[in-house]
Design an enzyme around this catalytic site. Structure first.
Site, PDB file in Angstrom:
ATOM      1  N   CYS A 145       3.771  -4.039  15.430  1.00 51.62           N
ATOM      2  CA  CYS A 145       2.919  -3.164  16.473  1.00 51.62           C
ATOM      3  C   CYS A 145       2.813  -4.023  17.697  1.00 51.62           C
ATOM      4  CB  CYS A 145       1.387  -3.186  15.825  1.00 51.62           C
ATOM      5  SG  CYS A 145       0.807  -4.887  15.259  1.00 51.62           S
ATOM      6  N   HIS A 237      -3.478  -3.344  21.301  1.00 53.11           N
ATOM      7  CA  HIS A 237      -2.774  -4.471  21.936  1.00 53.11           C
ATOM      8  C   HIS A 237      -2.605  -4.286  23.390  1.00 53.11           C
ATOM      9  CE1 HIS A 237      -2.750  -5.488  17.904  1.00 53.11           C
ATOM     10  NE2 HIS A 237      -1.496  -5.509  17.463  1.00 53.11           N
TER      11      HIS A 237
HETATM   12  N1  LIG Z   1      -2.290  -3.589  11.200  1.00 50.75           N
HETATM   13  C1  LIG Z   1      -1.352  -3.154  12.055  1.00 50.75           C
HETATM   14  O1  LIG Z   1      -1.837  -3.238  13.069  1.00 50.75           O
HETATM   15  C2  LIG Z   1       0.001  -3.102  11.569  1.00 50.75           C
HETATM   16  C3  LIG Z   1       1.030  -2.607  12.560  1.00 50.75           C
HETATM   17  C4  LIG Z   1       2.229  -2.284  12.101  1.00 50.75           C
HETATM   18  C5  LIG Z   1       2.675  -2.764  10.715  1.00 50.75           C
HETATM   19  N2  LIG Z   1       1.898  -3.379   9.826  1.00 50.75           N
HETATM   20  C6  LIG Z   1       2.329  -3.663   8.543  1.00 50.75           C
HETATM   21  O2  LIG Z   1       1.830  -2.619   7.684  1.00 50.75           O
HETATM   22  C7  LIG Z   1       1.492  -3.030   6.446  1.00 50.75           C
HETATM   23  C8  LIG Z   1      -0.055  -2.842   6.108  1.00 50.75           C
HETATM   24  O3  LIG Z   1      -0.734  -3.440   6.800  1.00 50.75           O
HETATM   25  P1  LIG Z   1      -2.305  -3.420   6.890  1.00 50.75           P
HETATM   26  O4  LIG Z   1      -2.929  -3.829   8.334  1.00 50.75           O
HETATM   27  O5  LIG Z   1      -2.450  -1.977   6.682  1.00 50.75           O
HETATM   28  O6  LIG Z   1      -2.531  -4.151   5.577  1.00 50.75           O
HETATM   29  P2  LIG Z   1      -4.174  -4.044   4.804  1.00 50.75           P
HETATM   30  O7  LIG Z   1      -5.079  -3.370   5.382  1.00 50.75           O
HETATM   31  O8  LIG Z   1      -4.076  -5.353   4.024  1.00 50.75           O
HETATM   32  O9  LIG Z   1      -3.535  -2.859   3.597  1.00 50.75           O
HETATM   33  C9  LIG Z   1      -2.540  -3.350   2.592  1.00 50.75           C
HETATM   34  C10 LIG Z   1      -2.186  -2.015   1.575  1.00 50.75           C
HETATM   35  O10 LIG Z   1      -1.472  -2.537   0.490  1.00 50.75           O
HETATM   36  C11 LIG Z   1      -2.089  -2.503  -0.778  1.00 50.75           C
HETATM   37  N3  LIG Z   1      -1.596  -3.292  -1.515  1.00 50.75           N
HETATM   38  C12 LIG Z   1      -1.564  -4.789  -1.370  1.00 50.75           C
HETATM   39  N4  LIG Z   1      -1.075  -5.338  -2.365  1.00 50.75           N
HETATM   40  C13 LIG Z   1      -0.400  -4.595  -3.184  1.00 50.75           C
HETATM   41  C14 LIG Z   1       0.431  -4.673  -4.311  1.00 50.75           C
HETATM   42  N5  LIG Z   1       0.526  -5.848  -5.045  1.00 50.75           N
HETATM   43  N6  LIG Z   1       0.711  -3.356  -4.985  1.00 50.75           N
HETATM   44  C15 LIG Z   1       0.281  -2.418  -4.434  1.00 50.75           C
HETATM   45  N7  LIG Z   1      -0.368  -2.019  -3.384  1.00 50.75           N
HETATM   46  C16 LIG Z   1      -0.742  -3.170  -2.625  1.00 50.75           C
HETATM   47  C17 LIG Z   1      -3.521  -2.814  -0.585  1.00 50.75           C
HETATM   48  O11 LIG Z   1      -4.111  -2.097  -1.623  1.00 50.75           O
HETATM   49  P3  LIG Z   1      -5.901  -2.534  -1.808  1.00 50.75           P
HETATM   50  O12 LIG Z   1      -6.759  -1.805  -0.908  1.00 50.75           O
HETATM   51  O13 LIG Z   1      -5.804  -2.234  -3.219  1.00 50.75           O
HETATM   52  O14 LIG Z   1      -5.659  -4.060  -1.867  1.00 50.75           O
HETATM   53  C18 LIG Z   1      -3.833  -1.879   0.735  1.00 50.75           C
HETATM   54  O15 LIG Z   1      -3.711  -0.492   0.580  1.00 50.75           O
HETATM   55  C19 LIG Z   1       2.116  -4.453   6.317  1.00 50.75           C
HETATM   56  O16 LIG Z   1       3.215  -4.882   6.181  1.00 50.75           O
HETATM   57  C20 LIG Z   1       1.860  -4.887   8.059  1.00 50.75           C
HETATM   58  O17 LIG Z   1       2.627  -5.895   8.391  1.00 50.75           O
HETATM   59  C21 LIG Z   1       0.573  -3.477  10.376  1.00 50.75           C
END
Ligand SMILES: NC(=O)c1ccc[n+]([C@@H]2O[C@H](COP(=O)([O-])OP(=O)(O)OC[C@H]3O[C@@H](n4cnc5c(N)ncnc54)[C@H](OP(=O)(O)O)[C@@H]3O)[C@@H](O)[C@H]2O)c1
Length: 349
Positions: A145, A237
């Protein structure tokens, strides 16, 4: 379509963009076992987006690729943590699913496009080299991001000026760390001058995204030198950018180049493409996360434009600030735009 990681920060943004999408339809939602059997409405945290009642009532399912294939799912939007995405996304692609991923797991693989459709649309052709492509499945990644807003501004500049290095200091929002993210005791009234791996990711991802296309990616010579910090801002950001130039340029020229930039998503009028991907502000105190986060028109593309402001040039050093919405343009919105472009280029036929 299935959203993988639908209960997380990016997953909920996916749902917000897909619940009334003109091309794609949400058929299934998956998350970790912790939430399987619950309904999405119970976990909804996006206070700025109302959830469609039908989608709110959808049951959260476990991650089972075979079941998704049996259910006729052709594409997946992945918001999984990288350690889960690393195998699961490959399994899904090999099972014939088109995967559009936010995770970092496969971003740097030679045959995976790291796509920002205004910046490197031709890179999408890499999917044809993936082993799974013959069976209809493939994997497209979108970048970290913190780099997306920056490359939107760098693309039109690098097409005209010789750029060797870019220095950037970031002010990154809390939502970039996922949910629940950084401890409130660590970040309230504070700045954390370290985000693990972020500075390295910015450098290597910029080289791939800005790389020329010549039957493969020729990495860009531009070095992005970043100092990354987490600040107590909810979304958005902000980045302070300095670029040494080899020639005399005026700030008016830079403003004109940035504000007239348009790419393939604009030419093709993709549903989530902002009419102008870079918006230039002339006020002395913009862009600000509070005021400029939702830049971009039409309504579906709000949050998809990067905003540039405070453009200055002195002694052949160009400086400006750029702001982008990390969970929309830098996250779910980026993947949805990637999928729209892949669809328009015939990769869903
Ligand atoms: N946040 C940002 O600005 C951003 C920007 C670009 C890319 N990313 C990338 O996008 C991805 C998600 O980020 P996020 O910020 O959305 O993270 P997050 O809020 O922690 O959400 C993670 C999601 O994955 C699920 N999950 C976790 N462990 C799992 C498992 N073992 N099996 C199946 N599902 C599982 C979680 O389910 P539960 O709710 O059940 O735990 C939740 O739905 C990451 O790879 C991150 O690096 C994030």
């Amino acid at each position: 379509m299935v959203v993988l990681g639908a209960t997380g920060t990016i997953g909920q943004r996916f749902v917000s963009l897909l619940q009334d999408h003109p091309i794609f339809e949400i058929v299934a939602l998956c998350s970790s076992e912790r939430k399987v059997g619950g309904h999405l409405g119970e976990f909804w945290r996006l206070e700025d987006v109302p959830l469609d009642p039908d989608v709110a009532g959808m049951e959260i399912e476990s991650l089972d690729v075979k079941r998704l294939v049996r259910a006729g799912i052709v594409a997946a939007f992945s918001a999984l943590p990288s350690d889960v995405a690393v195998e699961l996304e490959v399994d899904a692609a090999r099972a014939g699913i088109k995967v559009f991923s936010n995770a970092s797991a496969h971003r740097m693989e030679a045959d995976v496009p790291l796509l920002v459709p205004e910046v490197n649309p031709d890179h999408v052709a890499l999917v044809e080299r993936q082993r799974s492509f013959a069976g209809g499945g493939f994997l497209v990644a979108n970048p970290n991001c913190s780099i997306t807003g920056l490359v939107l501004a760098l693309r039109p500049l690098a097409d005209i000026f010789e750029i060797g290095s870019v220095h950037v200091a970031t002010y990154q929002a809390l939502s970039g760390a996922g949910y629940p993210g950084v401890s409130s005791l660590d970040i309230t009234a504070n700045v954390m001058p370290f985000i693990e791996g972020e500075e390295e990711k910015m450098r290597r991802e910029a080289k791939k995204i800005l790389g020329a296309w010549s039957d493969g990616i020729v990495p860009s010579a531009i070095d992005v030198w970043a100092n990354c910090a987490r600040v107590p801002v909810r979304d958005g950001h902000l980045e302070a950018v300095s670029i040494p130039l080899a020639q005399d340029v005026s700030s008016q020229d830079v403003a004109r180049i940035l504000s007239s930039f348009r790419g393939e998503p604009q030419r093709r009028k993709l549903p989530t493409a902002p009419e102008w991907p870079v918006i230039v502000r002339t006020e002395e105190d913009r862009p600000q996360p509070l005021r400029d986060l939702r830049a971009g028109e039409p309504a579906r593309a709000r949050g998809m434009a990067a905003t540039v402001g405070r453009i200055r040039v002195a002694d052949r050093v160009l400086r400006f600030f750029v702001l982008s919405h990390n969970t929309l343009r830098g996250g779910a919105g980026g993947s949805v735009l990637n999928a729209e472009m892949a669809h328009r280029r015939g990769y869903f036929d």
